[in-house]
Design a protein around this motif. Structure first.
Motif, mmCIF file in Angstrom:
data_model
loop_
_atom_site.group_PDB
_atom_site.id
_atom_site.type_symbol
_atom_site.label_atom_id
_atom_site.label_comp_id
_atom_site.label_asym_id
_atom_site.label_seq_id
_atom_site.Cartn_x
_atom_site.Cartn_y
_atom_site.Cartn_z
ATOM 1 N N THR A 25 0.836 -1.197 0.000
ATOM 2 C CA THR A 25 0.000 0.000 0.000
ATOM 3 C C THR A 25 0.869 1.244 0.000
ATOM 4 O OG1 THR A 25 -1.729 -1.119 1.289
ATOM 5 C CG2 THR A 25 -1.779 1.293 1.254
ATOM 6 N N ARG A 26 0.533 2.223 -0.832
ATOM 7 C CA ARG A 26 1.165 3.538 -0.786
ATOM 8 C C ARG A 26 0.215 4.500 -0.086
ATOM 9 N NH1 ARG A 26 2.257 2.252 -6.438
ATOM 10 N NH2 ARG A 26 4.449 1.648 -6.673
ATOM 11 N N TYR A 27 0.777 5.433 0.693
ATOM 12 C CA TYR A 27 -0.081 6.403 1.352
ATOM 13 C C TYR A 27 0.527 7.794 1.276
ATOM 14 C CZ TYR A 27 3.072 6.240 5.446
ATOM 15 O OH TYR A 27 4.156 6.317 6.282
ATOM 16 N N GLN A 28 -0.358 8.788 1.374
ATOM 17 C CA GLN A 28 0.060 10.187 1.364
ATOM 18 C C GLN A 28 -0.828 10.971 2.319
ATOM 19 O OE1 GLN A 28 0.588 11.870 -2.516
ATOM 20 N NE2 GLN A 28 0.718 13.969 -1.782
ATOM 21 N N LEU A 62 -4.886 6.743 0.094
ATOM 22 C CA LEU A 62 -4.359 5.385 0.047
ATOM 23 C C LEU A 62 -4.457 4.800 -1.349
ATOM 24 C CD1 LEU A 62 -6.085 4.080 3.302
ATOM 25 C CD2 LEU A 62 -3.656 4.622 3.042
ATOM 26 N N GLU A 63 -3.368 4.207 -1.814
ATOM 27 C CA GLU A 63 -3.358 3.530 -3.109
ATOM 28 C C GLU A 63 -2.901 2.084 -2.905
ATOM 29 O OE1 GLU A 63 -0.975 5.742 -5.841
ATOM 30 O OE2 GLU A 63 -2.317 7.485 -5.825
ATOM 31 N N PRO A 64 -3.825 1.132 -2.940
ATOM 32 C CA PRO A 64 -3.443 -0.276 -2.793
ATOM 33 C C PRO A 64 -2.873 -0.825 -4.098
ATOM 34 C CG PRO A 64 -5.810 -0.090 -3.095
ATOM 35 C CD PRO A 64 -5.276 1.316 -3.078
ATOM 36 N N VAL A 65 -1.634 -1.240 -4.069
ATOM 37 C CA VAL A 65 -1.026 -1.843 -5.267
ATOM 38 C C VAL A 65 -1.548 -3.259 -5.436
ATOM 39 C CG1 VAL A 65 1.146 -2.500 -6.363
ATOM 40 C CG2 VAL A 65 1.016 -0.402 -4.995
ATOM 41 N N THR A 66 -1.641 -3.982 -4.330
ATOM 42 C CA THR A 66 -2.286 -5.295 -4.322
ATOM 43 C C THR A 66 -3.704 -5.116 -3.787
ATOM 44 O OG1 THR A 66 -1.352 -5.688 -2.139
ATOM 45 C CG2 THR A 66 -0.147 -6.594 -4.023
ATOM 46 N N GLY A 67 -4.501 -6.160 -3.875
ATOM 47 C CA GLY A 67 -5.895 -6.041 -3.464
ATOM 48 C C GLY A 67 -6.313 -7.110 -2.474
ATOM 49 N N ARG A 68 -5.556 -7.272 -1.400
ATOM 50 C CA ARG A 68 -5.884 -8.286 -0.399
ATOM 51 C C ARG A 68 -7.092 -7.853 0.433
ATOM 52 N NH1 ARG A 68 -3.206 -11.803 -3.235
ATOM 53 N NH2 ARG A 68 -0.968 -11.382 -3.328
ATOM 54 N N SER A 69 -7.796 -8.824 0.949
ATOM 55 C CA SER A 69 -8.944 -8.555 1.797
ATOM 56 C C SER A 69 -8.524 -7.752 3.034
ATOM 57 C CB SER A 69 -9.580 -9.874 2.235
ATOM 58 O OG SER A 69 -10.699 -9.657 3.057
ATOM 59 N N HIS A 70 -9.243 -6.654 3.301
ATOM 60 C CA HIS A 70 -9.003 -5.800 4.459
ATOM 61 C C HIS A 70 -7.614 -5.174 4.459
ATOM 62 C CE1 HIS A 70 -12.287 -7.878 7.150
ATOM 63 N NE2 HIS A 70 -12.761 -7.475 5.980
ATOM 64 N N GLN A 71 -6.963 -5.141 3.291
ATOM 65 C CA GLN A 71 -5.572 -4.685 3.234
ATOM 66 C C GLN A 71 -5.359 -3.298 3.838
ATOM 67 O OE1 GLN A 71 -3.447 -5.215 -0.515
ATOM 68 N NE2 GLN A 71 -2.614 -3.152 -0.355
#
Length: 218
Positions: free
Chosen positions: A137-140, A153-162
């Motif tokens: 996850t990337r965050y700013q 928040l930018e999730p690079v992967t898409g895991r449950s509850h990530q």
């Protein structure tokens, strides 16, 4: 969500942002399931509401019931297949806004912690460096409207509850999160303060890039 859980009725409208012959894009309200659950009382969902309009509507991706924001659905097999491939190949641009406990010290950063299901406490997820699947996850940091932190928040992967697990893991649980927030953060909001605010992808038929933005409701 366990089989015996019954979701409370969601009386909010599922707002359409875009529709053509191939796809439909909606703003899912918090409290509405993305797809129907196994229990008959959990039939109401974004998918079933859309299938009442177009029976061939097919789900491409999901948002947690407690999360609000943008979702795209395919309206036939070909568009569903093409959209699903984009999500699987991580070609879709997704962004969320969350309100979290405490102000973030860093202006931006990354969280890379592997996740797996916490089976005795499912559907909860947990960090596991040995058996977990990669999660990134990337965050700013954003300007906050109050004493709590606000983060892009930018999730690079898409895991449950990530996003929920990652923010809690770095000491900033999302407000209103019933799974991973401590009591003070959990009770600081009446709903989960997590919203899918941006979604961009290639149209499965026209091949044009479409980008959607949805205002944050909290």
């Amino acid at each position: 969500m366990t089989e015996c859980y019954i979701a409370p009725p969601c009386l909010e409208v599922l707002r359409e942002l875009y529709r053509d012959n191939d796809i439909v894009v909606v703003d899912k309200p918090a409290g509405l399931l993305s797809v129907p659950g196994r229990h008959p009382d959990n039939y109401d969902s974004a998918l079933t509401r859309l299938q009442a309009i177009e029976p061939e509507t097919r789900v491409v991706h999901r948002l947690d019931m407690a999360t609000s924001g943008i979702m795209v659905f395919g309206l036939h097999a070909d568009s569903h297949r093409a959209l699903s491939r984009q999500f699987q190949d991580r070609l879709v641009s997704k962004a969320y806004v969350a309100e979290v406990w405490g102000e973030l010290e860093k202006e931006s950063g990354e969280v890379e912690l592997p996740l797996r299901c916490d089976w005795p406490n499912r559907p909860r997820q947990m960090v596991d460096h040995e058996q977990g699947k990669s999660a990134f996850t990337r965050y700013q940091k954003m300007n906050s409207l109050n004493s709590h932190g606000r983060v892009w928040l930018e999730p690079v992967t898409g895991r449950s509850h990530q996003l929920r697990v990652h923010m809690a893991a770095i000491g900033h649980p999302i407000l209103g999160c019933s799974f991973y927030a401590h009591e003070a953060a959990r009770s600081a909001a009446t709903r989960l303060h997590l919203h899918a605010t941006k979604l961009a992808f290639v149209h499965p038929v026209t091949t044009k890039t479409l980008a959607f933005d949805c205002p944050v409701p909290f």
